[in-house]
Design an enzyme around this catalytic site. Structure first.
Site, PDB file in Angstrom:
ATOM      1  N   ARG A  21       3.289  -6.986  13.243  1.00  0.00           N
ATOM      2  CA  ARG A  21       1.857  -7.125  13.788  1.00  0.00           C
ATOM      3  C   ARG A  21       0.992  -8.160  13.649  1.00  0.00           C
ATOM      4  NH1 ARG A  21       0.275  -0.891   9.656  1.00  0.00           N
ATOM      5  NH2 ARG A  21       2.603   0.878  10.567  1.00  0.00           N
TER       6      ARG A  21
ATOM      7  N   ARG B  16       4.016   1.126   2.554  1.00  0.00           N
ATOM      8  CA  ARG B  16       4.504  -0.441   2.964  1.00  0.00           C
ATOM      9  C   ARG B  16       3.773  -1.713   2.513  1.00  0.00           C
ATOM     10  NH1 ARG B  16       1.807  -4.013   7.599  1.00  0.00           N
ATOM     11  NH2 ARG B  16      -0.130  -3.644   6.920  1.00  0.00           N
TER      12      ARG B  16
ATOM     13  N   ARG C 292       0.771  -1.455  -0.164  1.00  0.00           N
ATOM     14  CA  ARG C 292      -0.265  -0.287  -0.033  1.00  0.00           C
ATOM     15  C   ARG C 292       0.759   1.224   0.079  1.00  0.00           C
ATOM     16  NH1 ARG C 292       1.446   3.297   4.431  1.00  0.00           N
ATOM     17  NH2 ARG C 292       1.247   2.059   6.478  1.00  0.00           N
TER      18      ARG C 292
ATOM     19  N   ARG D 224      -5.524   6.465   0.544  1.00  0.00           N
ATOM     20  CA  ARG D 224      -3.998   4.960   0.866  1.00  0.00           C
ATOM     21  C   ARG D 224      -4.838   3.502  -0.416  1.00  0.00           C
ATOM     22  NH1 ARG D 224      -2.295   3.393   5.670  1.00  0.00           N
ATOM     23  NH2 ARG D 224      -1.590   5.444   6.766  1.00  0.00           N
TER      24      ARG D 224
ATOM     25  N   THR E 170       5.195   7.887  10.911  1.00  0.00           N
ATOM     26  CA  THR E 170       6.055   6.771   9.571  1.00  0.00           C
ATOM     27  C   THR E 170       5.335   6.318   8.793  1.00  0.00           C
ATOM     28  OG1 THR E 170       4.118   5.617  10.346  1.00  0.00           O
ATOM     29  CG2 THR E 170       6.132   6.027  12.678  1.00  0.00           C
TER      30      THR E 170
ATOM     31  N   GLU F 253      -2.020  -3.138  13.191  1.00  0.00           N
ATOM     32  CA  GLU F 253      -1.322  -2.282  14.178  1.00  0.00           C
ATOM     33  C   GLU F 253      -2.215  -2.669  15.409  1.00  0.00           C
ATOM     34  OE1 GLU F 253       0.205   1.363  12.585  1.00  0.00           O
ATOM     35  OE2 GLU F 253       1.388   1.056  13.805  1.00  0.00           O
TER      36      GLU F 253
ATOM     37  N   CYS G 157       0.920  10.865   9.816  1.00  0.00           N
ATOM     38  CA  CYS G 157       1.848   9.924  10.893  1.00  0.00           C
ATOM     39  C   CYS G 157       3.335  10.113   9.867  1.00  0.00           C
ATOM     40  CB  CYS G 157       1.497   8.768  11.048  1.00  0.00           C
ATOM     41  SG  CYS G 157       2.352   8.002  11.812  1.00  0.00           S
TER      42      CYS G 157
ATOM     43  N   GLU H 246      -6.311   7.792   7.624  1.00  0.00           N
ATOM     44  CA  GLU H 246      -6.286   8.280   8.779  1.00  0.00           C
ATOM     45  C   GLU H 246      -5.243   8.962   7.413  1.00  0.00           C
ATOM     46  OE1 GLU H 246      -3.141   5.367  10.282  1.00  0.00           O
ATOM     47  OE2 GLU H 246      -1.152   7.694  10.097  1.00  0.00           O
TER      48      GLU H 246
END
Ligand code: ADP
Ligand code: CIR
Length: 379
Positions: A332, A303, A149, A252, A296, A337, A294, A248
């Site tokens: 994870r 990811r 993703r 995505r 990260t 997560e 975020c 988020e």
């Protein structure tokens, strides 16, 4: 609460003081919450990167700052203060926060992304040769499914805490309209969360296609306002290509399928992103790469993960994490997560997303998983 979260920001313009300049001083109520949050965090046994890098010195130097959207340090840290079990504990309410609160974001970015320094520059986008990654597990012994993703933010819109209800609707229209023009394998349908039955929603979540609802880390970061307005999912018929809208991140973009054929999954993602990028302009930063809520997820935002069973290695969870981290991988649970492994299925992915190309981020997962499988076979 400080910042833009509680205020309407209809025209998406920075807020100004009465003299026409961006306001810089933070109000007394916010300062009080900041002090209380700082004491709570530093008095706790939180293992978050936020606790590690929010020293008194950094706190004092940032507590009075505001972005031109009105976001304060409180907007950045409140998720990590409320959720002391955070791994990271910080979000950027708007893109400008990465510069205004750099004294805090930079060391966290460096720690998470394997030493990406404040003087480093994220490399230009490079998907590499999509025909060079193979199948991680042709015999189907270990890998249940593979997913890659990436995240994207729509240019001209702030992140979740600063979005108005009408902006959410506008963005959903833009995204669903654009995706409706995709063809071939990417052709699909947009399903708004508004009006979706609870059964359908839960089934999509259980099957790992849809984001969960009520994530406490996002809620505390003020990222779930007006829910479910503006949120939705697009997917093709086989659910191998999916796009999340306004969870988020604004977008995505996801490619996934059963088994270990990373090459096919990656190829599909790359062709989808290339198509979507022709139609929607995304926020990109010269130093940080693609911008996300975020820290990260900055840089490539990629990811790449497998759902994998490694019963011998995973007999000792600590050992699994140790070995995974040697290959720069993150472990994870099955539902993502902050969840546990179910039926011995772990989600293992590349941890860092910055300071390397898209291709290298995926290759890092490929090489690491190949090693983990080798170790599992040897046990
Ligand atoms: P992210 O979207 O950041 O990758 P999560 O960790 O929340 O975040 O995962 C989102 C969903 O994707 C979860 O349902 C998770 O189980 C699913 N998922 C992740 N990797 C895989 C995979 N390789 N195969 C199937 N589902 C996956
Ligand atoms: C946390 O700090 O645990 C949450 N805010 C999620 C952080 C993102 N996680 C990650 O490791 N990529």
């Amino acid at each position: 609460m400080g910042g833009c979260a509680t205020k309407e920001n209809k025209e998406n313009k920075p807020k100004e003081g009465s003299d026409g300049k961006a306001a810089t001083m933070v109000d007394a109520a916010t300062l009080e919450k900041l002090e209380a949050g700082f004491s709570k965090l530093q008095g706790s046994d939180s293992k978050s990167l936020l606790k590690k890098y929010l020293t008194r010195e950094v706190f004092d130097s940032l507590k009075n700052k505001k972005t031109s959207f009105g976001s304060t340090l409180l907007d950045c840290i409140q998720s990590g203060v409320e959720n002391l079990d955070s791994g990271v504990g910080i979000y950027a309410p708007d893109a400008e926060s990465y510069s205004v609160f750099a004294e805090l974001f930079d060391p966290i970015i460096e720690d998470y992304h394997n030493g990406f320094k404040k003087t480093d520059k994220h490399p230009p986008k490079n998907w590499g040769d999509v025909d060079t990654l193979g199948n991680l597990d042709p015999a189907g012994e270990f890998v249940v499914s593979t997913r890659v993703r990436c995240g994207r933010s729509l240019e001209g819109y702030p992140f979740n805490p600063c979005l108005t209800e009408s902006q959410y609707k506008e963005m959903e229209d833009k995204v669903s309209g654009t995706l409706s023009s995709l063809e071939g394998e990417l052709k699909g349908t947009f399903y708004p969360l508004t009006g979706m039955s609870k059964e359908t929603q839960q089934q999509l979540i259980d099957d790992h296609f849809l984001f969960k609802e009520g994530d406490r880390f996002l809620q505390a970061a003020n990222a779930c306002r007006f829910w479910p307005t503006g949120r939705g999912i697009y997917h093709n018929e086989n659910k191998t290509f999916l796009v999340w809208c306004n969870e988020e991140d604004h977008l995505r973009i996801i490619s996934m399928q059963m088994g270990g054929d990373l090459q096919q999954v990656y190829k599909r993602l790359v062709s989808a992103v290339n198509e979507i990028e022709k139609k929607i302009p995304f926020s990109h930063h010269d130093r940080l790469g693609f911008l996300t809520f975020c820290p990260t997820n900055l840089g490539t935002t990629v990811r790449a993960s497998v759902h994998i069973k490694l019963p011998k290695l995973a007999a000792d969870k600590k050992k699994l994490e140790e070995v995974a981290s040697k290959y720069h991988l993150q472990v994870r649970g099955t539902r993502g997560e902050h969840t546990e492994a179910e039926g011995g299925v772990y989600d293992i992915s590349n941890k860092r997303r910055m300071g390397l190309t898209e291709y290298d981020a995926v290759k890092e997962m490929y090489d690491g998983i190949a090693e983990l499988i080798k170790i599992e076979k040897s046990l």
